[in-house]
Design an enzyme around this catalytic site. Structure first.
Site, PDB file in Angstrom:
ATOM      1  N   ASP A 139       0.782  -1.240   0.000  1.00  0.00           N
ATOM      2  CA  ASP A 139       0.000   0.000   0.000  1.00  0.00           C
ATOM      3  C   ASP A 139       0.818   1.297   0.000  1.00  0.00           C
ATOM      4  O   ASP A 139       0.503   2.216  -0.753  1.00  0.00           O
ATOM      5  CB  ASP A 139      -0.972  -0.002   1.195  1.00  0.00           C
ATOM      6  N   CYS A 219     -15.338  10.853  -4.255  1.00  0.00           N
ATOM      7  CA  CYS A 219     -15.446   9.599  -3.496  1.00  0.00           C
ATOM      8  C   CYS A 219     -15.441   9.887  -1.992  1.00  0.00           C
ATOM      9  O   CYS A 219     -14.583  10.612  -1.482  1.00  0.00           O
ATOM     10  CB  CYS A 219     -14.280   8.685  -3.867  1.00  0.00           C
TER      11      CYS A 219
END
Length: 350
Positions: A139, A219
């Site tokens: 990540d 988002c």
């Protein structure tokens, strides 16, 4: 030891380490990623995530990050929830936290498993008089995990842009081991979304301008986590009681019905205090209390002010008069963004 036997044993060891999916791609996999990334960044859809832009050249292809890499081992660890995340949508006195952030910090859990698997691979290669250099990523590195995982055959990028697996659904944390070994590659994953558009229509803020394309600026996950200033007013009502992330596009995916076995993974079981926290309790937190409650959670990185901002938006959407006083207490908060959200919430509640 043949490459084929090493690859098979590697996948078996990955399962033993808790990974639900493992696939291998060559280092030059997914060449189309570079152009797609450039187009996405040029459109500004990444919003304030400048780290996407600053290391874009490393994201475009694995060899730009590590020239010596020859094989990409892509892995997925399930965090499938025991219950439907959408069940709390009408519970206006609580704050909804994305499933992935309710338990242990996935960075720590996944990285430790990746390191154990990488050490195993190096040792196995040495037994065959081969030298294996490895690097592990989860990540935080400039690695395009989703298209590379699709290239390694562990799934495909769905219309919500997240990785989908036929057996595990879309509840997967992704990680990678880059290695100098030449391993047997898997065929790329095939798209099985078909004509389904549930994820597109479920999005509260219309963050998908087209299937397979996300505008992060719209988002809720981006707005509650990455966005640092006031939440744009056009999105505040649509946020509902979401205070950290959003699972709507993931939760409605029909492929999740096959993830029953994945729910046996208890590494990411929700902490009681994060499963359905009361907004009134969260609004009362000072910085020290915030750090204590969210220690060991990815939530900690957004800080008290951003979390309080999110909770105030949720309070304003709640219609709950019991939250008026906790909101009023924040009208004089030292943080300007918190004050802005408190004023908006009071207007809504009044």
């Amino acid at each position: 030891m043949t490459v084929t036997s090493l690859t098979a044993r590697l996948k078996a060891q990955a399962r033993a380490e808790g990974f639900a999916a493992c696939g291998i791609a060559p280092a030059d996999a997914a060449p189309e990623t570079a152009e797609r990334l450039r187009d996405w960044l040029a459109s500004g859809a990444h919003g304030e995530m400048e780290w996407m832009m600053s290391r874009a050249h490393h994201r475009e292809r694995p060899k730009a990050l590590w020239p010596e890499v020859r094989s990409l081992i892509m892995l997925g660890m399930s965090y499938a929830p025991k219950e439907d995340p959408l069940r709390l949508e009408s519970e206006t006195d609580i704050g909804r936290i994305s499933v992935y952030a309710q338990g242990k910090d996935y960075h720590d859990v996944v990285k430790k498993a990746l390191k154990r698997l990488a050490r195993w691979l190096v040792a196995e290669a040495e037994r065959d008089d081969a030298k294996a250099d490895v690097k592990v990523f989860v990540d935080t590195a400039p690695v395009m995990e989703k298209p590379l995982s699709a290239a390694a055959g562990i799934g495909w990028q769905g219309k919500h842009t997240n990785l989908l697996n036929r057996e595990q659904g879309n509840w997967l944390f992704l990680g990678a081991i880059y290695t100098t070994l030449d391993l047997e590659a898997d065929p790329p994953g095939e798209d099985h979304c078909g004509s389904c558009t549930r994820c597109q229509t479920a999005c509260p803020t219309d963050a998908f301008p087209a299937p397979y394309r996300l505008d992060a600026r719209r988002c809720i996950s981006y707005l509650t986590i990455e966005h640092k200033g006031p939440i744009p007013e056009e999105f505040r009502e649509a946020m509902g009681n979401r205070i950290y992330g959003c699972d709507d596009c993931l939760a409605v995916c029909p492929w999740n019905k096959f993830a029953e076995q994945a729910r046996a993974n208890r590494l990411f079981s929700a902490r009681a205090e994060l499963a359905a926290p009361k907004l009134a309790d969260l609004l009362a937190l000072d910085d020290a209390e915030f750090r204590t409650i969210f220690a060991g959670s990815p939530i900690k990185r957004i800080g008290r002010n951003r979390m309080t901002r999110n909770c105030l938006i949720a309070a304003g959407n709640s219609g709950d008069s019991a939250l008026v006083e906790p909101v009023k207490a924040l009208l004089d908060d030292p943080d300007e963004t918190v004050r802005d959200a408190a004023e908006w919430a009071i207007e809504r509640l009044a």
